[in-house]
Structures are given as C-alpha cells and as structure tokens.
Design a protein around this motif. Structure first.
Motif, short mmCIF file in Angstrom:
data_model
loop_
_atom_site.label_atom_id
_atom_site.label_comp_id
_atom_site.label_asym_id
_atom_site.label_seq_id
_atom_site.Cartn_x
_atom_site.Cartn_y
_atom_site.Cartn_z
N MET A 1 32.59 13.53 30.87
CA MET A 1 32.84 13.42 32.31
C MET A 1 33.49 12.78 32.85
N ARG A 116 41.61 22.08 39.63
CA ARG A 116 40.27 22.92 38.70
C ARG A 116 40.25 24.10 38.56
N ARG A 124 42.70 23.02 33.73
CA ARG A 124 41.11 23.06 33.92
C ARG A 124 40.64 22.61 32.98
N LYS A 128 38.79 18.34 33.97
CA LYS A 128 37.37 18.09 33.66
C LYS A 128 36.96 17.00 33.64
N THR A 129 37.78 16.76 31.86
CA THR A 129 37.61 16.09 30.77
C THR A 129 38.21 14.78 30.95
#
Length: 360
Positions: A1, A116, A124, A128-129
């Motif tokens: 994250m 996202r 998506r 996020k990553t």
C-alpha cells in the motif's frame, strides 16, 4: 500500500516541479547527442523524469504498428516499473478509455484519472498498489509510417498534469521523436554505406570486411568456408539490345533469386558490374557447388519479359573452398575467379569448382 501523495496545491510547489522536470529534459537532450541506441536514450529519458520528481510513479514507452491488438511497454522506469514490465494492454471495449489506447487512436495527448472503481480490474489493482491517480499518454510520431509510438507517465496526484502542465512532458515526447528520427537517419546512412542501391545486397566494401572476419574465424577455430562467384552470361548484350533498364532488372532478379537460394547465415553481395560473390560459412566444395547449381537452375527458368522480346537469364559460377583450394583470402578469391573463368570458357550456364591444392 502506498503512502498518501504530498499535495501540489501551492503554486510555488508546482513551479518547482516544472523546473525539476525541465532540468531532466535538458539532461536528456544533452545525452541525445552522444547516444547511438534510440531505446537506451528513451530509457534514460524515463529514468530522468522519475528521478526528478517523486510524483511520477512510472514512465514507459512503446513503439509498434498502429493497428496492434496489444500494447506492451518496451522501456520503463520508476517505482512502479514492475507494473510496466508485466503490462499488456489488450485493445477491447474495457480498455477503449485507457489514455494510451486513446492517444494511439487519436494521435493526440490524453490525460485521464486512474479510476479505483473502474470496471477494468487491472486498473483498480494498479491504482491501489502503486498509488496511481492520473495517467498522461503522449503520441510519438515515428519516421516509419507503418509505426506509432507512445510515451506514458503516471502521477500520484489527480491534478498533477493540470498543476504542472503537460508541456514539459510533451517536450519529452518530441525529444523521443528526435531520437528515433536520428536513429532512422543513422540506419539509412549505414545501409547506403554497406549496401548496393540497385540490388539491395551488400556492396563490395562490406563483403571485403565480412570476408576478413570469416577468414579470421576460420583460421582461429579450424573452420571451413567457401566462396562462390558468378556473373550473368551475355550481360553486355542484354544492355546493348534491350537498354540499361532491362540490364538493371536482370541484375535485380539475379540478386533476388540468389538471396532466396542461400542460407540465413550465408552472405551474398554485388562485387561489381554483373558479378556477385557469396561467402558460405561451414561449407565445403560440394556444398558450395550445390548452392551454385540451385541458383543457376532458378536463373535458367526465368523468362524476363521486355517490350522487344523475352530475355533468358544464364550465369557462370566458380566456387573455391578454404582450406582445400587456398589458405589465404587473396588466393581463395583468385581460385574462385579462375573457376568462374573455366565455367565461362565452357559456354556459361554451368558451375566449376577450384581444384584442391597439391599435396606436399
């Protein structure tokens, strides 16, 4: 994250960002002068941008056919390089709104938010990553009309390209175009220096250098190779009766057929006038004679149409093998030329081989 991206709200911060990207652009421009490899230069550009600012998470470039069904980055740099290394953008309904796909289709810059909540799963996951918030794709116009290019940047602020502006990044795309144009010009100059304009085969200068390399390897590693020389029978008469345009067609036809009948590792070129030379690595006399016979038969089957009358193409061939017929380059050339003379003296349209050296 990923951590939340620092804000770009103050105008001073945006100005600093523009200055950093511009400095990277100037550095890339300086590298262009001394860099011979276009891909390496564009790789350096991508690395320069991501080194200049932490907000650009990824930069990648692609070149290929405009109607390609999938886009795979050829060079990439940035903290999210692993994403680019595995990226394959297949062109279908779900990817039709991808900025890279849209820029390739429209040939105009396209900057889009990385949603996202997109219906397309890979977007998506990447958002996020890697913290992608926006992607900007810049078309690259390549000198080769059958190819297109893209330069794509991903930033971690949704309004990054609005705040900083697209111009510095568009300048990188223009620099990439200059890099590719320079590489294309260099390739054209190299081809003109090493190839015969009429036949498309290698010219005598390049053949001489290749013969030096082949012979040196043969001496060093105990390898064999053969030379094949041939010229068209009655070529002067073809020119005199049918004109030089017909003579040029005859030479081009002979070159094409000879190229088709040699192996990928063989080297064939125009030695001068209507004379051709082929270097046949790892070939003995029998193998060289077989190649020559195939070319002779293909030529003999040609019925070249002209305004006056059909022209039959025939050729005489001389072959000589190292180290059987000669042990030096000059002697091998003389042996192949002498064998060619034997074939021509015998009426042409035949193959003659140089005899082996006398036993000592």
């Amino acid at each position: 994250m990923t951590r939340p991206a620092p804000s770009l709200a103050p105008q001073s911060v945006a100005a600093e960002e523009r200055a950093a990207v511009t400095a990277a652009l100037l550095e890339a421009t300086a590298q262009l002068v001394g860099q011979a490899d276009a891909l390496a230069t564009i790789q350096s550009m991508c690395e320069g941008v991501v080194a200049a600012t932490p907000h650009i998470r990824l930069a990648w470039a692609w070149f290929g056919h405009p109607d390609t069904r999938e886009i795979r980055p050829l060079v990439a740099a940035g903290p999210a390089k692993a994403y680019a290394d595995a990226l394959v953008i297949e062109r279908h309904l779900l990817t039709s709104m991808d900025p890279a796909v849209r820029a390739l289709r429209s040939q105009e810059t396209d900057a889009s938010a990385v949603a996202r909540l997109s219906l397309y799963g890979p977007w998506r996951a990447a958002s996020k990553t890697y913290g992608f918030e926006v992607a900007a794709a810049f078309p690259i116009h390549i000198p080769n009309a059958r190819k297109r290019g893209l330069l794509v940047f991903y930033a971690d602020n949704a309004d990054y390209f609005e705040r900083v502006g697209e111009k510095p990044f568009a300048a990188f795309a223009r620099l990439a175009e200059a890099t590719l144009a320079q590489a294309e010009l260099r390739a054209q100059l190299h081809r003109k220096a090493t190839h015969d304009a009429l036949t498309g085969l290698h010219n005598r200068g390049w053949l001489t250098e290749e013969l030096d390399r082949t012979h040196a390897n043969a001496e060093r590693y105990g390898q064999r190779y053969a030379l094949m020389m041939f010229d068209l029978d009655g070529f002067k008469a073809i020119n005199d009766r049918n004109g030089h345009a017909a003579g040029d067609r005859a030479l081009a036809t002979a070159a094409r057929l000879a190229k088709e009948e040699t192996r990928r590792g063989d080297v064939i070129g125009r030695w001068g006038g209507d004379e051709f030379v082929a270097i046949l690595p790892e070939s003995d006399t029998a193998a060289a004679v077989a190649v020559a016979e195939r070319i002779r038969a293909r030529l003999a089957a040609v019925d070249m149409k002209t305004a006056d009358a059909p022209i039959a193409l025939h050729a005489g061939f001389g072959v000589a093998a190292y180290p059987v017929a000669a042990t030096t380059i000059d002697d091998l050339l003389r042996a192949a030329d002498a064998a060619l003379y034997v074939a021509k003296r015998g009426g042409g349209n035949r193959v003659a081989a140089a005899p082996p050296l006398p036993q000592t």
